[in-house]
Scaffold this active site. Structure first.
Site, PDB file in Angstrom:
ATOM      1  N   VAL A 279      37.574  20.562   0.553  1.00  0.00           N
ATOM      2  CA  VAL A 279      37.150  19.062   1.539  1.00  0.00           C
ATOM      3  C   VAL A 279      36.377  19.356   2.414  1.00  0.00           C
ATOM      4  O   VAL A 279      35.289  18.440   2.228  1.00  0.00           O
ATOM      5  CB  VAL A 279      38.001  18.420   2.536  1.00  0.00           C
ATOM      6  CG1 VAL A 279      37.734  16.726   3.061  1.00  0.00           C
ATOM      7  CG2 VAL A 279      39.460  17.897   0.844  1.00  0.00           C
ATOM      8  N   ALA A 280      36.333  19.965   3.695  1.00  0.00           N
ATOM      9  CA  ALA A 280      35.138  20.403   4.951  1.00  0.00           C
ATOM     10  C   ALA A 280      34.216  20.736   4.031  1.00  0.00           C
ATOM     11  O   ALA A 280      33.566  20.467   4.440  1.00  0.00           O
ATOM     12  CB  ALA A 280      36.197  20.779   5.425  1.00  0.00           C
ATOM     13  N   GLU A 284      29.919  16.992   0.307  1.00  0.00           N
ATOM     14  CA  GLU A 284      30.246  15.279  -0.123  1.00  0.00           C
ATOM     15  C   GLU A 284      29.804  13.978   0.083  1.00  0.00           C
ATOM     16  O   GLU A 284      29.000  13.250  -0.711  1.00  0.00           O
ATOM     17  CB  GLU A 284      31.689  15.126  -0.956  1.00  0.00           C
ATOM     18  CG  GLU A 284      31.911  14.912  -0.226  1.00  0.00           C
ATOM     19  CD  GLU A 284      32.685  15.154   1.144  1.00  0.00           C
ATOM     20  OE1 GLU A 284      32.770  16.205   0.658  1.00  0.00           O
ATOM     21  OE2 GLU A 284      33.354  14.774   2.295  1.00  0.00           O
ATOM     22  N   ASP A 326     -10.042   1.907   0.537  1.00  0.00           N
ATOM     23  CA  ASP A 326     -10.275   0.899   0.681  1.00  0.00           C
ATOM     24  C   ASP A 326     -11.612   0.857   2.290  1.00  0.00           C
ATOM     25  O   ASP A 326     -11.241   0.760   2.750  1.00  0.00           O
ATOM     26  CB  ASP A 326     -10.003  -1.043   0.357  1.00  0.00           C
ATOM     27  CG  ASP A 326      -9.695  -0.875  -1.120  1.00  0.00           C
ATOM     28  OD1 ASP A 326     -10.891  -0.332  -2.147  1.00  0.00           O
ATOM     29  OD2 ASP A 326      -8.743  -1.732  -1.636  1.00  0.00           O
ATOM     30  N   ASP A 633      -6.147  -4.537  -3.188  1.00  0.00           N
ATOM     31  CA  ASP A 633      -5.039  -5.136  -3.045  1.00  0.00           C
ATOM     32  C   ASP A 633      -6.009  -6.160  -4.845  1.00  0.00           C
ATOM     33  O   ASP A 633      -4.446  -6.841  -4.554  1.00  0.00           O
ATOM     34  CB  ASP A 633      -6.543  -5.402  -1.900  1.00  0.00           C
ATOM     35  CG  ASP A 633      -8.104  -5.702  -2.334  1.00  0.00           C
ATOM     36  OD1 ASP A 633      -8.787  -5.190  -3.513  1.00  0.00           O
ATOM     37  OD2 ASP A 633      -8.066  -6.372  -0.777  1.00  0.00           O
ATOM     38  N   ASP A 637      -7.400  -3.331  -9.062  1.00  0.00           N
ATOM     39  CA  ASP A 637      -6.592  -2.417  -8.866  1.00  0.00           C
ATOM     40  C   ASP A 637      -5.151  -1.750  -8.700  1.00  0.00           C
ATOM     41  O   ASP A 637      -4.940  -0.421  -9.238  1.00  0.00           O
ATOM     42  CB  ASP A 637      -6.546  -2.301  -7.390  1.00  0.00           C
ATOM     43  CG  ASP A 637      -8.376  -2.640  -6.230  1.00  0.00           C
ATOM     44  OD1 ASP A 637      -9.134  -2.627  -7.558  1.00  0.00           O
ATOM     45  OD2 ASP A 637      -8.137  -3.294  -5.598  1.00  0.00           O
ATOM     46  N   ASN A 699      28.863  24.533   7.143  1.00  0.00           N
ATOM     47  CA  ASN A 699      30.216  25.431   6.355  1.00  0.00           C
ATOM     48  C   ASN A 699      30.575  26.466   5.617  1.00  0.00           C
ATOM     49  O   ASN A 699      31.023  26.970   5.348  1.00  0.00           O
ATOM     50  CB  ASN A 699      29.811  24.143   5.411  1.00  0.00           C
ATOM     51  CG  ASN A 699      30.056  22.660   5.493  1.00  0.00           C
ATOM     52  OD1 ASN A 699      30.318  22.242   6.214  1.00  0.00           O
ATOM     53  ND2 ASN A 699      29.511  22.329   4.425  1.00  0.00           N
ATOM     54  N   ASP A 731      30.962  17.771  12.252  1.00  0.00           N
ATOM     55  CA  ASP A 731      29.593  17.510  10.391  1.00  0.00           C
ATOM     56  C   ASP A 731      29.101  16.059  10.624  1.00  0.00           C
ATOM     57  O   ASP A 731      28.168  15.724  10.282  1.00  0.00           O
ATOM     58  CB  ASP A 731      29.977  18.285   9.945  1.00  0.00           C
ATOM     59  CG  ASP A 731      30.781  19.675  10.122  1.00  0.00           C
ATOM     60  OD1 ASP A 731      30.372  20.043  11.034  1.00  0.00           O
ATOM     61  OD2 ASP A 731      30.982  19.871   8.744  1.00  0.00           O
TER      62      ASP A 731
HETATM   63  P1  ATP Z   1     -13.691  -2.918  -0.596  1.00  0.00           P
HETATM   64  O1  ATP Z   1     -13.988  -2.593  -1.837  1.00  0.00           O
HETATM   65  O2  ATP Z   1     -14.155  -0.935   1.170  1.00  0.00           O
HETATM   66  O3  ATP Z   1     -12.961  -3.596  -0.644  1.00  0.00           O
HETATM   67  P2  ATP Z   1     -16.185  -4.453  -1.291  1.00  0.00           P
HETATM   68  O4  ATP Z   1     -15.645  -5.784  -1.111  1.00  0.00           O
HETATM   69  O5  ATP Z   1     -17.434  -4.576  -0.808  1.00  0.00           O
HETATM   70  O6  ATP Z   1     -15.139  -3.042  -0.240  1.00  0.00           O
HETATM   71  P3  ATP Z   1     -15.263  -5.376  -3.728  1.00  0.00           P
HETATM   72  O7  ATP Z   1     -14.930  -6.436  -3.627  1.00  0.00           O
HETATM   73  O8  ATP Z   1     -15.496  -4.874  -4.804  1.00  0.00           O
HETATM   74  O9  ATP Z   1     -15.983  -4.584  -2.533  1.00  0.00           O
HETATM   75  O10 ATP Z   1     -16.887  -6.164  -3.748  1.00  0.00           O
HETATM   76  C1  ATP Z   1     -17.910  -4.935  -4.224  1.00  0.00           C
HETATM   77  C2  ATP Z   1     -19.328  -6.125  -3.976  1.00  0.00           C
HETATM   78  O11 ATP Z   1     -19.690  -7.508  -4.609  1.00  0.00           O
HETATM   79  C3  ATP Z   1     -19.717  -6.552  -2.488  1.00  0.00           C
HETATM   80  O12 ATP Z   1     -20.387  -5.114  -1.545  1.00  0.00           O
HETATM   81  C4  ATP Z   1     -20.915  -7.488  -2.139  1.00  0.00           C
HETATM   82  O13 ATP Z   1     -22.011  -7.783  -2.526  1.00  0.00           O
HETATM   83  C5  ATP Z   1     -20.021  -8.358  -3.592  1.00  0.00           C
HETATM   84  N1  ATP Z   1     -18.841  -9.475  -2.793  1.00  0.00           N
HETATM   85  C6  ATP Z   1     -18.038  -9.406  -2.420  1.00  0.00           C
HETATM   86  N2  ATP Z   1     -16.727 -11.049  -1.970  1.00  0.00           N
HETATM   87  C7  ATP Z   1     -17.893 -11.473  -2.582  1.00  0.00           C
HETATM   88  C8  ATP Z   1     -17.843 -12.995  -3.381  1.00  0.00           C
HETATM   89  N3  ATP Z   1     -16.528 -13.704  -2.886  1.00  0.00           N
HETATM   90  N4  ATP Z   1     -18.924 -13.304  -3.815  1.00  0.00           N
HETATM   91  C9  ATP Z   1     -20.058 -12.540  -4.402  1.00  0.00           C
HETATM   92  N5  ATP Z   1     -19.960 -11.380  -3.918  1.00  0.00           N
HETATM   93  C10 ATP Z   1     -19.284 -10.980  -3.373  1.00  0.00           C
END
Ligand code: ATP
Length: 890
Positions: A279-280, A284, A326, A633, A637, A699, A731
């Site tokens: 057991v010791a 487990e 990013d 995000d 992605d 042990n 232990d």
């Molecule tokens: P990361 O990929 O580092 O988050 P990011 O914001 O540049 O950066 P995306 O969000 O893919 O990446 O944007 C790509 C491109 O689209 C940007 O570089 C910008 O030129 C354009 N963009 C970003 N946001 C907008 C928006 N709200 N409206 C229009 N164009 C945009």
């Protein structure tokens, strides 16, 4: 009537909701009472009692309890009661360990619980999805998971993927029109959105008509109760190892018993000793302690703003060799401010920082009035029209609700005196084509008060340039000649080289009678100009990248932004080493898989990439043997996040889809948090190694002292109850305290651990065996020394052996804190360990010196001078090897 057949107004009336302001607080309370919370019933959990009883289902424990019953029958009551008490205490300890592990896993789930935007008392608020009641109005955009069953009130290019319900993985287009259908399936209800389905494109607002079990998902919820295994690779490996250890321990115990019987000990005495030893010696509790160590680590990580969604990630973190991150918001602050505007060959500067709406416009260092410059006024107006961000004032603090890029353009317009209400009076938005990072732009179709319609597009300048056939130049519309295109490119590059994020604005007039789809709208544009905004790096990121480099972890920036902006930010962060490459998405497209694998090794910045590139990059790096952490995000992605060894999503800006795909969420969206998580991941793994080392060596020592004694025809050096006591006390707490140990100084200057590394690698196996052997030998030596002096007084010799074994383990525990030697660590760092050791020593002294305990534990008081022997022998195993190491080093 069914919800989908009703007109919107009728739906709102039948759930008694005001479409302008949503439900009131009182109404919400009343509806909780009536409908309950919006959650699916979960499968039943194991009850506390079952969990407690589960602690005793171990085979050897049952044998021990059986043996105890026998000894009770034979009249050995004290023995029997003491053994049962110790087994009970062991069970209680195990119970609390498992409970704690379960609780923290539960807490983890809560932390990553989804939220929704809900209209309550006239305001949009974020609330946990479980608090939604029928009648609530809910807003959602691409990447969200729908939180309840909704009748759609309005939609913008809305598409929803409903495979969770219908099995159909192609997203369905949605509308808000009432439907008249005969026997529709769920998939046909285009004006409804269902709980658990995913918004893949566009946005919408819906009225809640079903919550909890009264949703389409609730009706099939029983089918969804499959629990995902949360075991980490190490836990799985330990489980296998556990089986081997059990067999080994049983074999050795049998050997002890056999040898003892052959040497003339009674079968009964040897049986009880053997079972106690088994057991010791059988670890487990190891898997439970590992889970506790993991979950305690996870709690420390939460304090440092990283939320682990899947426990195995904690271990994998320690193996990470590349972090793909990013840029925007993760390495930079996502606090954007427009500082430069360019249109038709003229370049203006804008002053003011943050969310302040006052600032001056200058042209060649001269302050100008933006209203008098037509081109400037136009680009600012367009920048606000094609824009969904709102500036909110909350508790005297301004905040942008929406995309920070759009927030910056909104504020730039406000600095010129434009306001949302005045624009709303002059322009009506007819249609919106939302931003997505694959297209890299967004458009609206707007109509002015005279009935003229036009498209306004904003997006990545290089993309818009390619879609523009004309350009506004000095207030005239001109054909986009190569000369103009060249001038525009130069401006883009000059802004980008100052690390500005640049957004282009374009427009075109359209015929009011014609409906346009997105593709038709976003072509043949008139290029208007550029807005350049700063987005300063987060101050702590530079240091974090440096620390990662020292830890053998490469940092790669992956961004949708312009290559020159990306390079400029990378340089500010010291991310690019000499000779490190920057690659654009378009160049990446041209490479075959093999070529990418080869090149990726030396690329530190990927710019102008689309989400699908991320997946390629992850795969290429993995094929080169890397363990890849990847952040993301957006909806698109998710595949890359899933494919990465450690998928990371953003707590603030991340979509539900990205969060669900990830194993780690950064509560503050910050790159530096990834570094802290990796450090913690490494530390947790090392701490687990520390207590495995400690427990197993202990042990081995326990078994060997008994085995050697039997082979040497000696009496039992330890009685069963003493063995059980050692197992519980020595232990127990000290092992747990090792799980909370501070990292060694070189934790972040070592290379990442190899993911296939075995539990006993890096010399751990040798350490366990050598220390264990010495602990056993030293204990036996102390026993023999006293025993041969006075063979009549066996209990005294046994007490000496007991004290030596306990002290040897308690000294050895400090050795386990270091991969190198005991002299490398300050023993006063880990106060938990000091506390655990001190209490173990006190308990030992109680067992030896407190008269009522003596008969139970078969001990006698040790004379002070004999402590010299005990301490000397106890220190020997640790210091002998540490000393030999020192001489070898010198
Ligand atoms: P990361 O990929 O580092 O988050 P990011 O914001 O540049 O950066 P995306 O969000 O893919 O990446 O944007 C790509 C491109 O689209 C940007 O570089 C910008 O030129 C354009 N963009 C970003 N946001 C907008 C928006 N709200 N409206 C229009 N164009 C945009």
């Amino acid at each position: 009537m069914k919800w989908h057949e009703m007109e919107i107004q009728d739906v709102a009336e039948s759930v008694s909701t005001d479409r302008e302001s949503g439900l009131s607080g009182n109404e919400v309370e009343a509806r909780y009472a009536k409908f309950g919370y919006n959650e699916l019933q979960e499968a039943e959990k194991t009850s506390a009692l079952l969990l407690f009883l589960g602690q005793f289902k171990d085979f050897m424990v049952l044998v021990l309890l059986g043996a105890t019953v026998i000894s009770a029958f034979l009249g050995e009551y004290i023995d029997a009661v003491a053994i049962v008490a110790i087994v009970l205490m062991n069970g209680i300890l195990g119970f609390f360990q498992e409970r704690r592990a379960e609780k923290s896993l539960e807490a983890l789930k809560q932390l990553s619980a989804p939220q929704v935007s809900c209209l309550r008392e006239g305001d949009w608020v974020r609330i946990p999805s479980r608090e939604v009641v029928p009648g609530d109005i809910i807003k959602f955009t691409a990447g969200d998971r729908i939180g309840a069953d909704l009748r759609l009130l309005s939609v913008k290019s809305l598409e929803i993927e409903e495979s969770a319900l219908t099995g159909e993985s192609i997203p369905v287009q949605k509308s808000s029109e009432a439907l008249k259908l005969k026997d529709p399936g769920l998939g046909d209800l285009s004006n409804m959105a269902f709980m658990g389905t995913l918004v893949t494109r566009g946005s919408g607002i819906g009225l809640t008509v079903g919550t909890g079990m009264k949703t389409a998902m609730g009706q099939i919820a029983d089918l969804l109760q499959s629990a995902e295994s949360m075991d980490t690779p190490l836990q799985k490996r330990l489980e296998q190892l556990g089986k081997i250890l059990i067999v080994t321990a049983l074999f050795l115990t049998a050997l002890v018993v056999g040898a003892g019987v052959l040497q003339g000990h009674s079968l009964y005495a040897m049986f009880l000793a053997g079972v106690s030893l088994a057991v010791a010696a059988i670890p487990e509790g190891l898997p439970a302690i590992v889970t506790v160590a993991l979950s305690l680590g996870v709690q420390r990580m939460i304090k440092q703003k990283s939320i682990v969604r899947k426990l195995p990630a904690v271990e994998t973190l320690g193996c990470a060799s590349v972090i793909c991150s990013d840029k925007t918001g993760t390495m930079t602050q996502n606090k954007m401010t427009v500082t430069d505007i360019w249109s038709g060959g003229k370049h203006w500067k804008v002053s003011g920082t943050g969310f302040e709406t006052s600032g001056a416009f200058t042209f060649k260092d001269r302050t100008i009035s933006p209203k008098e410059e037509k081109a400037l006024h136009q680009i600012l107006t367009f920048g606000m029209l094609c824009n969904t961000a709102e500036l909110k004032d909350e508790e005297n603090e301004s905040r942008i609700d929406g995309d920070p890029t759009e927030g910056a353009m909104l504020i730039a317009g406000m600095k010129a005196g434009l306001t949302r209400p005045s624009l709303r009076n002059s322009f009506k938005i007819i249609e919106e084509f939302p931003f997505d990072s694959a297209r890299k732009m967004m458009s609206v179709i707007a109509e002015d008060s005279a009935g003229n319609r036009f498209v306004v597009t904003k997006g990545a300048p290089d993309v818009l340039l390619g879609l523009s056939g004309q350009v506004l130049w000095e207030d005239r519309q001109e054909y986009m000649s190569t000369k103009y295109a060249q001038r525009i490119k130069e401006s883009i590059e000059s802004m980008a080289s100052k690390a500005l994020r640049t957004i282009a604005v374009a427009y075109k007039p359209v015929n009011p009678g014609r409906e346009l789809n997105q593709e038709e709208a976003e072509k043949d544009l008139v290029f208007v100009g550029l807005q350049g905004m700063i987005d300063p790096p987060r101050p702590e990121v530079k240091q974090a990248i440096k620390e990662c480099r020292a830890a053998g972890i490469k940092t790669v920036m992956i961004t949708g932004d312009h290559v020159i902006t990306a390079r400029a930010i990378a340089n500010q962060l010291d991310l690019l080493p000499p000779g490190g490459k920057v690659m654009e998405g378009s160049a990446l497209n041209k490479l075959s898989e093999e070529e990418l694998e080869k090149t990726a090794e030396n690329v530190y910045v990927f710019a102008r990439v689309s989400p699908e590139h991320k997946l390629k990059i992850v795969k290429a790096l993995q094929n080169r043997g890397h363990i890849v952490a990847m952040t993301g995000d957006g909806v698109n992605d998710a595949p890359a996040i899933k494919a990465a060894d450690i998928g990371i999503s953003m707590g603030i800006t991340g979509t539900d889809v990205a969060k669900e795909a990830s194993s780690l969420i950064l509560a503050d969206d910050n790159f530096a948090t990834i570094k802290s998580a990796i450090r913690e991941g490494r530390n947790i793994y090392e701490n687990i190694r520390k207590f495995i080392r400690y427990l197993l060596a202990s042990n081995v020592g326990e078994i060997l002292v008994m085995l050697f004694a039997m082979l040497l025809a000696l009496p039992l050096p330890l009685v069963p109850i003493q063995i059980l006591w050692v197992n519980l006390v020595t232990d127990g707490l000290p092992a747990m305290a090792l799980g909370l140990d501070q990292p060694e100084g070189n934790l972040m200057s070592r290379k990442p651990r190899h993911p296939k590394e075995g539990v006993f690698s890096r010399g751990l196996g040798w350490k366990v065996l050598s220390r264990g052997f010495l602990i056993g030998a030293a204990t036996l030596a102390a026993f023999m020394f006293i025993y041969y002096k006075d063979p009549e007084n066996l209990a005294y010799a046994q007490t000496i052996a007991f004290a030596t074994l306990v002290m040897a383990q308690l000294i050895h525990v400090f050795d386990c804190r270091s991969e190198k030697s005991i002299f490398d660590r300050n023993p006063f760092e880990n106060l938990y360990l000091l506390g655990a050791v001190a209490s173990s020593i006190l308990l030992m002294l109680a067992v030896i010196y407190y008269p009522p305990l003596q008969p139970i534990f078969k001990t006698v008081a040790i004379e002070p001078r004999d402590w010299i022997l005990v301490m000397g022998m106890a220190a020997l195993p640790t210091f002998l090897l540490a000393g030999s190491l020192l001489t070898r080093k010198s």
